[in-house]
Enzyme design. Structure first.
Site, PDB file in Angstrom:
ATOM      1  N   GLN A  56     -72.967  38.849  68.173  1.00 16.86           N
ATOM      2  CA  GLN A  56     -73.345  38.013  69.324  1.00 16.86           C
ATOM      3  C   GLN A  56     -74.712  37.368  69.081  1.00 16.86           C
ATOM      4  OE1 GLN A  56     -74.436  40.310  72.765  1.00 16.86           O
ATOM      5  NE2 GLN A  56     -74.016  38.661  74.205  1.00 16.86           N
ATOM      6  N   GLY A  57     -74.745  36.052  69.013  1.00 14.73           N
ATOM      7  CA  GLY A  57     -76.008  35.332  68.781  1.00 14.73           C
ATOM      8  C   GLY A  57     -76.510  34.680  70.052  1.00 14.73           C
ATOM      9  N   TYR A  58     -77.065  35.477  70.945  1.00 20.79           N
ATOM     10  CA  TYR A  58     -77.649  34.949  72.186  1.00 20.79           C
ATOM     11  C   TYR A  58     -79.185  34.915  72.080  1.00 20.79           C
ATOM     12  CZ  TYR A  58     -73.641  34.781  75.448  1.00 20.79           C
ATOM     13  OH  TYR A  58     -72.502  34.457  76.129  1.00 20.79           O
ATOM     14  N   GLU A  89     -70.070  41.992  79.675  1.00 24.14           N
ATOM     15  CA  GLU A  89     -70.920  42.863  78.872  1.00 24.14           C
ATOM     16  C   GLU A  89     -71.396  44.044  79.708  1.00 24.14           C
ATOM     17  OE1 GLU A  89     -74.150  40.641  77.177  1.00 24.14           O
ATOM     18  OE2 GLU A  89     -74.834  42.324  75.946  1.00 24.14           O
TER      19      GLU A  89
END
Ligand SMILES: Cc1cc2nc3c(=O)[nH]c(=O)nc-3n(C[C@H](O)[C@H](O)[C@H](O)COP(=O)(O)OP(=O)(O)OC[C@H]3O[C@@H](n4cnc5c(N)ncnc54)[C@H](O)[C@@H]3O)c2cc1C
Length: 414
Positions: A147-149, A266
């Site tokens: 996850q690239g947040y 999430e």
């Protein structure tokens, strides 16, 4: 019939029991389902996998995908997906029971980035072609996702993110950096929030949601070593990375809608009550074997007091969760209050590691994991690193301070 004290006047009407406002019991069907799941786990969870989990051994990609594939073969890896994509058709209570039984049995966790997060987004916002391309591979565990947040300076204030994606024909050219990217070093794919229009005034606008193959030229992964010495999170750099436009989910500049949807998913999975119940039993059993002044720790008044407080917190968390489930049984989606599950669930996970460490005492410092020659010593050697590692739980998936703000604003109306 409620029993009345002897001698009470027979003419006084018997008080009627209050109607139950919330049903916290499982029905007979739900209990039968739980027993089926429990039996299946007993027969199918490989003991070697369970041992690694209960002794706090770091799990490799093979360990994680191994369990994923066993569940996929059984048809149980993605209970919440629609049945046409492999979902089980279980209701919300059954799904909860399944998750908790897996945690209680000591099954390896299912990594949520593909199964829970990216898949929910694909199912809600993806085109048919995107679903066909990605969902079956996620289901079988062929692709490992991350996850690239978060970015440096854009964690809690996620909407301020700066990684840019500039459209050139049928591609985006991506430049920037992500941080704290869990398991990026194992991942085949990353889903990212990127800024596609920096000119818009509201920072939530101008963000898009892109899927990127981690083998694309220009992507570099650098480890960040956590204070337990483990390599779990990373920095991910993007240097002129070309991403086909067909890898964008939902409309350009509508990525914030996708991001918010995903954050809800999430947070639902952070309470981990089954795992905490198992670890609580493990803590009690372990404390009974640790002696202070010639007596087992479980007979020490102060330690017992801490154990009892923890057990009460855990019971309260379970009851709160059952309350939400009862709401959901009735078709009402829980609102901002689910943030309570994240706060309490993670605080309990941390308390468990604190008391395990306290129970082990100086021994936890004395044993070097490389010298541990039996499972018990290895477990004790893992306690101090694990205590450090679990500090993360109150930070990730939206820090607990942010969860309190959410409750204050959306549930309490402050
Ligand atoms: C182990 C680990 C794994 C992670 N994995 C991922 C991942 O896979 N992918 C990903 O994208 N991100 C991941 N994260 C990042 C995580 O989501 C962020 O760390 C988190 O959102 C907090 O952001 P930050 O670190 O920038 O801290 P900041 O936002 O700078 O916050 C610093 C402190 O200030 C507090 N704070 C900030 N704003 C407020 C406010 N308005 N009110 C009250 N208090 C406030 C915070 O609670 C925190 O205590 C991970 C983090 C950790 C620790």
């Amino acid at each position: 019939m409620i029993a009345r004290p002897a001698g009470m006047d027979d003419n006084v009407p018997t008080p009627r029991p209050l109607p139950a406002l919330v049903n916290l019991d499982y029905s007979a069907d739900e209990r039968a389902f739980r027993d089926d799941v429990r039996g299946w786990l007993r027969a199918n969870l490989p003991p070697a996998m369970r041992d690694k989990v209960v002794h706090y051994t770091h799990l490799s990609r093979d360990d994680l995908t191994g369990w994923h594939r066993i569940l996929a073969d059984k048809g149980w890896v993605a209970p919440s997906w629609p049945q046409e994509w492999g979902g089980t058709g279980w209701n919300v209570v059954q799904r909860y029971v399944f998750e908790e039984e897996c945690g209680y049995a000591g099954a390896p966790p299912l990594i949520p980035f593909g199964l829970t997060m990216c898949a929910s987004v694909l199912l809600k916002f993806g085109s048919d072609a995107q679903k066909q391309r990605f969902l079956p591979r996620i289901y079988r565990g062929d692709d490992f996702w991350c996850q690239g947040y978060s970015e440096p300076n854009s964690g809690s204030d996620l909407a301020s993110l700066k990684t840019s994606a500039v459209r050139r024909g049928d591609r985006y050219v991506v430049n920037g950096q992500k941080i704290w990217t869990t398991l990026a070093h194992m991942a085949d794919w990353i889903f990212c929030l990127v800024r596609t229009d920096p000119s818009l005034e509201r920072k939530q606008e101008g963000i898009s949601f892109l899927l990127m193959d981690m083998r694309t030229p220009g992507i570099t992964v650098r480890p960040l070593i956590l204070m337990d010495g483990a390599h779990e999170v990373n920095e991910v750099f993007f240097d002129n990375v070309e991403v086909p436009v067909e890898n964008r989910i939902h409309d350009e500049n509508k990525g914030w809608t996708v991001a918010k949807y995903l954050l809800g998913h999430e947070r639902l999975n952070t309470a981990r009550i089954g795992t905490s119940k198992r670890e609580f039993e493990q803590l009690k059993a372990f404390a009974a074997t640790q002696f202070r002044d010639g007596r087992p720790l479980t007979e020490d008044v102060r330690f017992r007091d801490k154990l009892t407080r923890l057990e009460i917190e855990l019971m309260a968390l379970e009851i709160t969760n059952l309350r939400f489930l009862d709401q959901m049984r009735g078709g009402r989606a829980p609102g901002a209050e689910v943030s309570m599950l994240k706060i309490k669930g993670t605080e309990i996970q941390q308390m468990l590691t604190e008391l395990m460490l306290e129970a082990a005492g100086p021994a936890a410092q004395a044993i070097d994991a490389t010298d541990a020659d039996d499972a018990g010593s290895a477990m004790i050697a893992a306690l101090a690193p694990r205590y450090c590692n679990m500090r993360k739980t109150t930070i990730y998936a939206g820090s607990n301070e942010i969860q309190r703000n959410i409750i204050a604003k959306h549930a309490l109306g402050l």
